[in-house]
Design an enzyme around this catalytic site. Structure first.
Site, PDB file in Angstrom:
ATOM      1  N   ARG A 100       0.696  -0.963  -0.107  1.00 20.79           N
ATOM      2  CA  ARG A 100      -0.113  -0.504  -0.230  1.00 20.79           C
ATOM      3  C   ARG A 100       0.837   1.319   0.349  1.00 20.79           C
ATOM      4  NH1 ARG A 100      -5.618   1.034   3.265  1.00 20.79           N
ATOM      5  NH2 ARG A 100      -6.266  -0.449   1.693  1.00 20.79           N
ATOM      6  N   HIS A 146      -7.274   0.426  -6.640  1.00 17.09           N
ATOM      7  CA  HIS A 146      -7.882   0.093  -5.371  1.00 17.09           C
ATOM      8  C   HIS A 146      -8.379  -1.067  -6.133  1.00 17.09           C
ATOM      9  CE1 HIS A 146      -7.963  -0.992  -1.105  1.00 17.09           C
ATOM     10  NE2 HIS A 146      -8.876  -0.180  -0.700  1.00 17.09           N
ATOM     11  N   GLN A 181      -9.992  -3.841  -3.456  1.00 18.47           N
ATOM     12  CA  GLN A 181     -11.734  -3.171  -2.761  1.00 18.47           C
ATOM     13  C   GLN A 181     -12.444  -4.131  -4.016  1.00 18.47           C
ATOM     14  OE1 GLN A 181     -12.324  -2.098  -0.573  1.00 18.47           O
ATOM     15  NE2 GLN A 181     -14.204  -2.471  -0.903  1.00 18.47           N
ATOM     16  N   ASP A 230     -17.173   6.641  -1.815  1.00 16.38           N
ATOM     17  CA  ASP A 230     -16.033   7.138  -1.248  1.00 16.38           C
ATOM     18  C   ASP A 230     -15.447   8.439  -0.681  1.00 16.38           C
ATOM     19  OD1 ASP A 230     -13.562   6.194  -0.263  1.00 16.38           O
ATOM     20  OD2 ASP A 230     -12.403   5.997  -1.990  1.00 16.38           O
ATOM     21  N   CYS A 279     -16.408   1.780   0.822  1.00 13.37           N
ATOM     22  CA  CYS A 279     -15.402   0.550   0.827  1.00 13.37           C
ATOM     23  C   CYS A 279     -14.950   0.680   2.106  1.00 13.37           C
ATOM     24  CB  CYS A 279     -14.163   1.024  -0.596  1.00 13.37           C
ATOM     25  SG  CYS A 279     -14.044   2.679   0.015  1.00 13.37           S
ATOM     26  N   ARG A 294     -14.205  -8.750   1.800  1.00 12.39           N
ATOM     27  CA  ARG A 294     -12.142  -8.902   1.248  1.00 12.39           C
ATOM     28  C   ARG A 294     -11.399 -10.097   2.125  1.00 12.39           C
ATOM     29  NH1 ARG A 294     -10.348  -3.239   1.064  1.00 12.39           N
ATOM     30  NH2 ARG A 294      -8.262  -4.783   0.248  1.00 12.39           N
TER      31      ARG A 294
HETATM   32  N1   CP Z   1     -11.003  -0.191   2.093  1.00 12.67           N
HETATM   33  C1   CP Z   1     -10.346  -0.303   2.617  1.00 12.67           C
HETATM   34  O1   CP Z   1      -9.393  -0.953   1.759  1.00 12.67           O
HETATM   35  O2   CP Z   1     -10.069   0.254   4.308  1.00 12.67           O
HETATM   36  P1   CP Z   1      -8.327   0.201   4.818  1.00 12.67           P
HETATM   37  O3   CP Z   1      -8.133   1.677   4.292  1.00 12.67           O
HETATM   38  O4   CP Z   1      -8.617   0.107   6.796  1.00 12.67           O
HETATM   39  O5   CP Z   1      -7.433  -1.160   4.055  1.00 12.67           O
HETATM   40  N1  NVA Z   2     -10.071   6.559  -1.600  1.00 12.79           N
HETATM   41  C1  NVA Z   2      -9.301   5.748  -0.028  1.00 12.79           C
HETATM   42  C2  NVA Z   2      -9.822   4.419  -0.004  1.00 12.79           C
HETATM   43  C3  NVA Z   2      -9.411   3.985   1.398  1.00 12.79           C
HETATM   44  C4  NVA Z   2      -9.291   2.739   1.198  1.00 12.79           C
HETATM   45  C5  NVA Z   2      -7.814   6.464   0.024  1.00 12.79           C
HETATM   46  O1  NVA Z   2      -7.211   6.468  -1.530  1.00 12.79           O
HETATM   47  O2  NVA Z   2      -7.620   7.234   0.671  1.00 12.79           O
END
Ligand code: CP
Ligand code: NVA
Length: 300
Positions: free
Chosen positions: A101, A128, A131, A219, A259, A287
């Site tokens: 990440r 993502h 997700q 989101d 999400c 997930r």
């Molecule tokens: N939806 C998602 O990726 O959540 P987190 O940021 O908690 O991993």
């Molecule tokens: N769009 C958000 C998704 C978090 C799961 C981010 O990137 O922070």
């Protein structure tokens, strides 16, 4: 040959369908074939916060018989200037796969290019895809199909929106995105989907997007790493909220997705996210199942 999962389109439509079927099988608990990944080590290299991605991977890896090693990017030499390329080469000597990440998408691409192990995108600024796998599983569970399902995405044209566009191209989901001007999804991803004849439309009116929709999705307005834009965005996005009046324009049996994490009172109201139409916790659970199927597919 190692395979990566950096964007949804790294898998074919047939492979994704098989992965979703396997996810459902894993969720049903009927498959008792224990520990297919016994003896393997899988890294989780995170540069941003996470609840769902981190913990669902960690639990899923254990359930598959493998070991998860959580790596805070700032606590390894990467944080002190060791290159991405050298880090990828070294970690490949220890691990069988890695979930990353991070911020810019090219970081994960560079990592994957220099890695002998599979690299899985656990979120970048651009995509993502893990997700989206859970989203597709959830839509299939609730609506019985993907092709032709009408999904309205309301809000920021961010990583989640970009991956949903790729999902539309892959599965035939009909996608209407309502985003404020200047906050549209990635142009290249959108154009590629359109030229692949995906049923994807971009608009600025949330009301137009949700009319007759089967699924409403939103989101956060401010993604991780964009905190300095928060004040401007909160003003600009105030009408891009899933609330009762907006939900009433969708089909009566429409489901609501997010999400998570949600900023309640911003992109979604409490009475909607806590309503019987909301499937956000099933979505979060999925997930786990989809990522276990993903790991099996990549590491078998
Ligand atoms: N939806 C998602 O990726 O959540 P987190 O940021 O908690 O991993
Ligand atoms: N769009 C958000 C998704 C978090 C799961 C981010 O990137 O922070």
């Amino acid at each position: 040959m190692k395979r990566d999962f950096l964007t949804l389109l790294d898998f074919s439509a047939e492979e994704t369908e098989a992965l979703l079927n396997r996810s459902a099988e894993l969720k049903s608990g009927k498959d008792s074939s224990a520990c297919p990944l016994i003896g393997k080590s899988i890294g989780l290299l995170f540069d941003k916060a996470s609840t769902r991605t981190r913990i669902s991977f960690q639990a899923g890896i254990y359930q598959l018989g493998a070991q998860a090693i959580y790596i805070n990017a700032n606590e390894i030499q990467l944080g002190r200037g060791e290159t991405i390329e050298d880090t990828a080469k070294v970690l490949s000597r220890y691990l069988h796969a890695i979930v990353i990440r991070t911020f810019a998408h090219d970081i994960i691409e560079r990592f994957a290019k220099n890695s002998a192990m599979s690299v899985i995108n656990g979120l970048t600024d651009l995509h993502h895809p893990c997700q989206t796998l859970a989203d597709l599983m959830t839509i299939k569970e609730k609506k019985g199909r993907l092709k032709g399902v009408r999904l309205a995405y309301i809000g920021d044209g961010n990583n989640v929106a970009n991956s949903l566009i790729e999902a539309s191209l892959m599965t035939g989901i009909s996608l209407a995105l309502a985003c404020p001007e200047g906050y549209e999804p990635d142009r290249k991803i959108y154009e590629k989907a359109r030229s692949g004849e995906a049923d994807v439309k971009l608009m600025t009116s949330p009301e137009d997007a949700v009319k007759g929709a089967d699924v409403l999705y939103t989101d956060v307005w401010v993604s991780m790493g964009q905190e300095e834009t928060s004040d401007t965005k909160k003003k600009l996005f105030k009408d891009f909220q899933i609330n009762r009046p907006l939900l009433s324009l969708a089909k009566p049996d429409a489901i609501v997705m997010h999400c998570l994490p949600a900023h309640r009172g911003e992109e979604i109201t409490d009475d909607v996210i806590d309503s019987p139409q909301s499937v956000v916790f099933d979505q979060a659970e999925n997930r786990l199942h989809t990522q276990k199927a993903l790991l099996e597919t990549l590491l078998k």
